[in-house]
Write a protein that holds these residues in place. Structure first.
Motif: not given
Length: 59
Positions: A41-59
């Protein structure tokens, strides 16, 4: 009706043959399962957060 009675007799007979885990084994298995669930649960939450942050960086 007799078929149902026979079914439950057979179930009862088979349940007596089952090798049930001891309390210590059951506790160990439960702790292992819960720890694994929490870890993933923690692992996938971190992965999900990381991917969400990467998507937010895309203009």
């Amino acid at each position: 009706m007799q078929r149902i009675v026979n079914f439950f007799k057979d179930v009862s007979s088979e349940m007596r043959k089952v090798s049930w885990p001891k309390r210590k084994e059951l506790t160990n298995y439960t702790v292992t399962v819960l720890a694994t669930v929490v870890f993933f649960a923690v692992f996938f939450a971190l992965i999900d957060t990381g991917i969400s942050e990467l998507i937010r960086l895309i203009p």
